[in-house]
Design an enzyme around this catalytic site. Structure first.
Site, mmCIF file in Angstrom:
data_model
loop_
_atom_site.group_PDB
_atom_site.id
_atom_site.type_symbol
_atom_site.label_atom_id
_atom_site.label_comp_id
_atom_site.label_asym_id
_atom_site.label_seq_id
_atom_site.Cartn_x
_atom_site.Cartn_y
_atom_site.Cartn_z
ATOM 1 N N PHE A 159 52.337 32.923 37.937
ATOM 2 C CA PHE A 159 53.112 31.673 37.952
ATOM 3 C C PHE A 159 52.263 30.459 37.629
ATOM 4 C CE2 PHE A 159 51.179 31.245 42.149
ATOM 5 C CZ PHE A 159 50.977 29.881 42.217
ATOM 6 N N GLU A 186 58.482 35.516 37.583
ATOM 7 C CA GLU A 186 59.884 35.196 37.898
ATOM 8 C C GLU A 186 59.994 33.821 38.558
ATOM 9 O OE1 GLU A 186 57.899 37.180 39.367
ATOM 10 O OE2 GLU A 186 58.128 37.108 41.547
ATOM 11 N N SER A 236 47.187 38.391 40.756
ATOM 12 C CA SER A 236 46.352 38.619 41.940
ATOM 13 C C SER A 236 45.604 39.947 41.840
ATOM 14 C CB SER A 236 47.230 38.618 43.190
ATOM 15 O OG SER A 236 48.160 39.677 43.090
ATOM 16 N N CYS A 291 43.225 29.737 38.925
ATOM 17 C CA CYS A 291 42.305 30.856 39.175
ATOM 18 C C CYS A 291 40.867 30.393 39.058
ATOM 19 C CB CYS A 291 42.567 31.982 38.192
ATOM 20 S SG CYS A 291 42.250 31.484 36.510
ATOM 21 N N GLU A 391 41.372 34.546 49.112
ATOM 22 C CA GLU A 391 41.710 33.534 48.094
ATOM 23 C C GLU A 391 42.848 32.688 48.667
ATOM 24 O OE1 GLU A 391 43.614 34.953 44.463
ATOM 25 O OE2 GLU A 391 42.709 33.304 43.338
HETATM 26 P P1 NAD Z 1 50.909 37.912 41.393
HETATM 27 O O1 NAD Z 1 49.909 38.989 41.316
HETATM 28 O O2 NAD Z 1 51.712 37.760 42.641
HETATM 29 O O3 NAD Z 1 51.968 38.047 40.194
HETATM 30 C C1 NAD Z 1 51.549 38.325 38.886
HETATM 31 C C2 NAD Z 1 52.657 39.092 38.169
HETATM 32 O O4 NAD Z 1 52.847 40.341 38.846
HETATM 33 C C3 NAD Z 1 53.993 38.370 38.165
HETATM 34 O O5 NAD Z 1 54.583 38.534 36.903
HETATM 35 C C4 NAD Z 1 54.779 39.072 39.254
HETATM 36 O O6 NAD Z 1 56.161 39.134 38.985
HETATM 37 C C5 NAD Z 1 54.206 40.473 39.257
HETATM 38 N N1 NAD Z 1 54.216 41.087 40.595
HETATM 39 C C6 NAD Z 1 54.225 40.454 41.800
HETATM 40 N N2 NAD Z 1 54.197 41.347 42.804
HETATM 41 C C7 NAD Z 1 54.160 42.567 42.227
HETATM 42 C C8 NAD Z 1 54.102 43.899 42.744
HETATM 43 N N3 NAD Z 1 54.086 44.148 44.045
HETATM 44 N N4 NAD Z 1 54.047 44.928 41.857
HETATM 45 C C9 NAD Z 1 54.058 44.707 40.529
HETATM 46 N N5 NAD Z 1 54.125 43.451 40.002
HETATM 47 C C10 NAD Z 1 54.168 42.400 40.838
HETATM 48 O O7 NAD Z 1 50.117 36.551 41.046
HETATM 49 P P2 NAD Z 1 50.658 35.073 41.097
HETATM 50 O O8 NAD Z 1 50.829 34.676 42.522
HETATM 51 O O9 NAD Z 1 51.785 34.889 40.164
HETATM 52 O O10 NAD Z 1 49.408 34.286 40.464
HETATM 53 C C11 NAD Z 1 48.309 33.886 41.221
HETATM 54 C C12 NAD Z 1 47.170 34.888 41.142
HETATM 55 O O11 NAD Z 1 46.786 35.083 39.788
HETATM 56 C C13 NAD Z 1 45.912 34.410 41.847
HETATM 57 O O12 NAD Z 1 45.326 35.503 42.501
HETATM 58 C C14 NAD Z 1 45.025 33.923 40.708
HETATM 59 O O13 NAD Z 1 43.644 33.934 40.991
HETATM 60 C C15 NAD Z 1 45.374 34.928 39.663
HETATM 61 N N6 NAD Z 1 45.055 34.430 38.326
HETATM 62 C C16 NAD Z 1 43.964 34.958 37.705
HETATM 63 C C17 NAD Z 1 43.599 34.497 36.451
HETATM 64 C C18 NAD Z 1 42.395 35.057 35.752
HETATM 65 O O14 NAD Z 1 42.254 34.849 34.564
HETATM 66 N N7 NAD Z 1 41.505 35.770 36.430
HETATM 67 C C19 NAD Z 1 44.354 33.504 35.823
HETATM 68 C C20 NAD Z 1 45.481 32.999 36.483
HETATM 69 C C21 NAD Z 1 45.816 33.481 37.741
#
Ligand code: NAD
Length: 507
Positions: A159, A186, A236, A291, A391
């Protein structure tokens, strides 16, 4: 994830993009897309059905047959058009992005711009996708490589950068000759849909870019679909690890860019004013939901005396809705995200860290329902505390004091994450030692958020990355192509045969 809601009219519905058409989902599961400053429901997003996901992949599979043979220059021209369109519509996209994600308008433009840079780089595919050639590797024998597209690729995005991260993925995958199925977050799907509309206008043919929405079920479908050959994930560490394992088990190429705990080391010789400005900006900007946000400040030696200056600077930041002028810190993405951060602040207090600045009670006039937390600062933090090991992903600075650079390096290298780090110093020798010994993907020297420009690739170490190739830059061209190596010999008319050769050597 947002709570399931009953579909209510006349709230707009987010469409799926399948085979070049923006279509209404037939699902019964809809989730609200909410403005985090006001709680206004902006739209409802469908969690696509299995049949819709299959249709998106089938469209991508079919489109690949012709798209892979489209000349390089034709693909590059579409990217040229796309970059012009994104530039033209920057302000409109930024308003949507700010409304659904919460970040300030200036930061929303930054989010789009960092993605736009990747589209610009995609325009150079002619030289990026070049193979190699060695003449006369044996008598009359030449060897060369070609980089061919691999097929249908899937992308799953978080997101926090609803423009930049989709733009890290689909332009490079497509310009290499692949087709793509994107599953955006989403929580803020409106921005990626605007980008998809522009991609269609730019001339991306039907089926080359497809978008489905959803949560875990859609993600698992992408990771296990037999017709998807590669998966890019950003999000994540917990979800990324699941994606990596599932997609790998299904034989796919996978790259997962994941969570972070980014340390900024401040040496006592650092330029104080510039360093503290950088630290406070990179910790609290985007409400700490980057991130690459600085989340741990490591003050070395006499720099530990600067805590009151950091607190004073943080107090000057204005918390407000992202769309309001002069805002420094917008709301967190959701009520759940806010409650999670509040819980971690409570943990920090209970574990004995010193709360130097408490942003929990912040009130924003006119936006009383917003998910706001003001800048919050803890000092006296130890590596065992939950606020250090987790985090936080909110506007919370965690300060640790150490005596030497070596102690700072050991601390950072012992942390499970290795996404980004930075050092503030005026000593070239100190900076060089740090860059050499630190085990972290992105390193900033007097630069607080060292996200690489697209000629390089985004990297990461340890718990922040799985898979060996990163997004964008040269690495992603390797990720999205298969190298074929050709060894050829052409016989001269009237040449003399050397007889049968039963050895492995080329003569
Ligand atoms: P998230 O992991 O909750 O969601 C990422 C994606 O996975 C979304 O599209 C979501 O719909 C999907 N998802 C969520 N729960 C799921 C599950 N149980 N099983 C399968 N898919 C699932 O992450 P977020 O909260 O949207 O974003 C923040 C995280 O992203 C932080 O940890 C941040 O550090 C990381 N991030 C990393 C980078 C990088 O380049 N390393 C860049 C941006 C964000």
């Amino acid at each position: 994830m947002t709570t399931p809601a009953v579909k209510a009219q006349p709230v707009a519905t987010v469409k799926l993009l399948i085979d070049g058409a923006f279509v209404e989902s037939k699902t019964t599961e809809w989730h609200d897309v909410v403005n985090p400053a006001t709680q206004q429901v902006l739209a409802q997003v469908p969690f696509a059905t299995d049949a819709e996901i299959d249709a998106a992949v089938a469209a991508a599979k079919s489109a690949f047959k012709t798209w892979k043979n489209t000349p390089l220059a034709a693909r590059a021209r579409i990217m040229l058009k796309l970059q012009a369109l994104v530039r033209e519509h920057m302000s409109r996209i930024a308003h949507t992005l700010s409304a659904e994600q919460g970040k300030t308008l200036a930061d929303a433009e930054g989010d789009i711009f960092r993605g736009l840079e990747v589209v610009e780089h995609a325009c150079s595919i002619g030289s990026l996708q070049l193979g190699e050639f060695a003449e006369n590797v044996a008598g009359g024998v030449d060897t060369y490589t070609i980089r061919q597209p691999i097929g249908v690729c899937g992308g799953i995005t978080p997101f926090n950068f609803p423009a930049m991260i989709p733009l890290w993925m689909f332009p490079m995958a497509i310009v290499c000759g692949n087709t793509f199925v994107l599953k955006p977050s989403e929580q803020d799907p409106l921005t990626p849909m605007l980008l998809a509309e522009l991609a269609q206008q730019a001339g991306i043919p039907p089926g080359v870019l497809n978008i489905i929405h959803g949560g875990k079920r859609s993600v698992d479908a992408i990771c296990s679909h037999p017709d998807i050959v590669a998966v890019s994930f950003v999000g994540s560490t917990s979800v990324g690890t699941h994606v990596y394992n599932l997609a790998s088990q299904h034989g796919k190429r996978v790259q997962c860019m994941m969570g972070a705990k980014n340390h900024a080391v401040v040496m006592p010789d650092a330029r104080k004013e510039q360093s503290l400005n950088a630290l406070v900006g990179s910790t609290f900007g985007a409400a700490g939901q980057r991130c690459m946000a600085t989340s741990v400040t490591v003050l070395v030696g006499d720099a530990q005396k600067w805590i009151p200056d950091i607190v004073a600077k943080a107090k000057t930041l204005r918390v407000n809705a992202g769309q309001e002028k002069g805002t420094d810190i917008g709301p967190l993405i959701s009520k759940n995200a806010k409650n999670r951060v509040l819980g971690l602040v409570e943990d920090g207090i209970n574990e004995g860290a010193k709360l130097e600045l408490d942003g929990r009670a912040v009130k924003v006039s006119g936006y009383e329902k917003g998910n706001f937390i003001g800048p919050t600062i803890f000092s006296g933090v130890t590596p065992a505390m939950k606020i250090y090991t987790t985090e936080i992903f909110g506007p919370v600075m965690v300060i640790i004091g150490v005596n030497t650079l070596n102690e700072a390096i050991d601390l950072i290298n012992s942390n499970p994450f290795g996404n980004g780090t930075g050092i503030f110093t005026q000593s070239g020798a100190v900076a060089r030692k740090f860059q050499h010994e630190i085990d972290v993907g992105q390193v900033g020297i007097n630069v607080p958020i060292p996200v690489p420009v697209p000629f390089f690739s985004f990297t990461g170490s340890r718990g922040s990355k799985l898979g060996d190739l990163g997004p964008y830059g040269k690495q992603v061209v390797q990720f999205y192509t298969q190298t074929k190596t050709i060894t050829s010999r052409w016989f001269d008319d009237g040449g003399v045969s050397g007889g049968v050769n039963t050895t492995i050597s080329l003569k």
